[in-house]
Design an enzyme around this catalytic site. Structure first.
Site, PDB file in Angstrom:
ATOM      1  CG  ASP A 148      -1.881   1.181   1.232  1.00  0.00           C
ATOM      2  OD1 ASP A 148      -2.110   1.764   0.151  1.00  0.00           O
ATOM      3  OD2 ASP A 148      -2.394   1.529   2.297  1.00  0.00           O
ATOM      4  CG  ASP A 354      -4.298   4.968  -2.892  1.00  0.00           C
ATOM      5  OD1 ASP A 354      -3.328   4.509  -2.267  1.00  0.00           O
ATOM      6  OD2 ASP A 354      -5.470   4.797  -2.547  1.00  0.00           O
TER       7      ASP A 354
END
Length: 480
Positions: A148, A354
């Site tokens: 992430d 992202d």
């Protein structure tokens, strides 16, 4: 005497236009062919594994290369793909709504105390949409962790565990590792949590330990203390790596052992803790959901080991003081089929890239322009109802293949992200009777736009935090 050649060419051109009109499908300059049968198989075909420890690694020219897989690879047999695809959109919607709300809280200075803090700004729903996993070794044990770029703190579940969700591998046992050390609550590392995550470390019942708390929007959480241990990224050792040792964890974390934080923090993220080894540079190529597909997470910046098929184009990372651990870029335009779009919101800058968001989100005015141009170029196909966040949908079940307009994101410095053909449409139904443009509109113009992982597939995305720049290049993802 009139030359017959130009007349013949004009007649051929008119005949071509008539044929296109008869089929009800417009032609356009820049297009890609999407083979629907192959697309459906890639998304949903193949045998899935129930074990996630098959990921490989290697070292090459000073860089460490880890095999990266889509999380569906480890999910076992999936009975209802339609339901899974639809749930992913619903979770993605909830995740982005929560993320936008928390961005506003951070920007306005409304940071919650340690009992309610987020590490980092994320939500429990987010962990349903974090799709990519790698295997690392921590304290001598293999751990499959979710990758992430929107998180800073790396954490794993630890025993003894007061409450833990189900995971595939054994829990990390800090007492069984001779190299494990607790991080003290009065240390600079513990104090750095405030700057990096908006959450200050706190002393628990054991006054020497640095406790952390992660509460998520859906009631999921992880709680524990900071520790350090020997981390191996493939064959590359990282001594005294700081991570969260979760003793109390609840939620749907997909069977992974924890999470790898690749955010921009200056102390606790993997990027900052390995900066002496890799110079603050990492890159990835995200694979599709195909069972045999794999990509790579490369720690290090030697571009000669990339397998990109187009030159790398770089754009600068835009500083955002209130959200300094996230990766922001200046989006200067979007083109559909080679047609540059006009939208006022392009000038406002600041789009977040992202790995945790699935579908890219655009400001309402930008999305309106994208949708209008896409429908203008991709006309004549049967419409289908929208679903969840996607409202531009078609019924392509009767087609073997379709030609679709290219989709490109343009950034400051003439960098561009040329979206792969598999990242333009999202299959809501596996028979292609409901297939939608894989872009969505934000609710408000002042919300932060996001480039999701669905539009990053089969791209080499390079993060250079030392020089504050980010690069894009097309690449057919493969570990080998």
């Amino acid at each position: 005497m009139v030359d017959a050649k130009p007349v013949f060419q004009v007649l051929l051109h008119l005949l071509f236009l008539c044929l296109c009109s008869a089929n009800g499908v417009q032609s356009f300059k820049e297009k890609k062919v999407l083979k629907l049968q192959e697309f459906r198989w890639r998304q949903h075909g193949g045998t899935r594994s129930t074990v996630c420890l098959s990921q490989k690694s290697r070292k090459e020219r000073g860089a460490t290369i880890l095999e990266i897989k889509h999380r569906d690879y480890c999910s076992g047999k999936i009975v209802d793909w339609n339901k899974k695809q639809q749930k992913r959109l619903i979770f993605d919607d909830l995740h982005v709504r929560s993320l936008q709300s928390q961005f506003k809280n951070r920007v306005s200075g409304r940071i919650k105390d340690v009992s309610e803090a987020q590490i980092p700004l994320t939500s429990g729903i987010r962990l349903q949409t974090l799709n990519y996993i790698v295997t690392v070794e921590l304290g001598g044990r293999n751990m499959t962790v979710i990758v992430d770029t929107g998180s800073d703190l790396t954490w794993v579940q630890c025993q003894p565990c007061k409450l833990c969700y189900n995971q595939q591998e054994p829990l990390f046992n800090s007492s069984a590792s001779s190299s494990y050390k607790s991080v003290l609550c009065n240390s600079s590392t513990c104090q750095a949590l405030q700057f990096d995550t908006g959450n200050s470390g706190a002393c628990g019942s054991n006054p020497t330990s640095c406790n952390y708390v992660v509460n998520y929007g859906d009631g999921s959480y992880t709680r524990g203390e900071l520790g350090s241990d020997h981390l191996s990224l493939g064959a590359t050792p990282v001594n005294n790596f700081v991570f969260g040792c979760g003793r109390n964890n609840k939620g749907l974390f997909g069977g992974a052992s924890g999470l790898m934080g690749l955010g921009r923090s200056e102390s606790v993220s993997v990027v900052s803790q390995t900066s002496a080894l890799f110079g603050g540079v990492f890159s990835y190529c995200l694979p599709t959901t195909e069972a045999t597909a794999s990509g790579s997470l490369i720690m290090g910046g030697d571009a000669s080991i990339y397998k990109n098929s187009t030159p790398i184009s770089y754009t600068r990372m835009v500083p955002n003081p209130e959200l300094s651990t996230f990766y922001f870029l200046n989006l200067t335009g979007i083109s559909i089929g080679g047609v540059a779009l006009q939208a006022q919101s392009f000038a406002s800058g600041g789009i977040l890239i992202d790995s945790g968001t699935v579908i890219s989100r655009l400001a309402p005015s930008v999305y309106k322009a994208v949708k209008a141009e896409f429908l203008k170029q991709f006309s004549g196909y049967p419409p289908a109802p929208g679903f969840s966040i996607l409202d531009t949908c078609f019924n392509l079940s009767a087609y073997q293949e379709v030609s679709i307009p290219t989709l490109k994101f343009h950034f400051e410095g003439n960098a561009e992200l040329n979206v792969d053909v598999t990242g333009v449409f999202y299959l809501v139904k596996t028979d292609a009777s409901q297939i939608c443009l894989a872009l969505a509109s934000l609710l408000y113009e002042d919300e932060i736009s996001i480039i999701g992982n669905y539009q990053q597939k089969n791209q080499r995305v390079i993060y250079n935090t030392k020089d504050s720049k980010l690069g894009f290049a097309e690449e057919s993802c493969s570990f080998m």
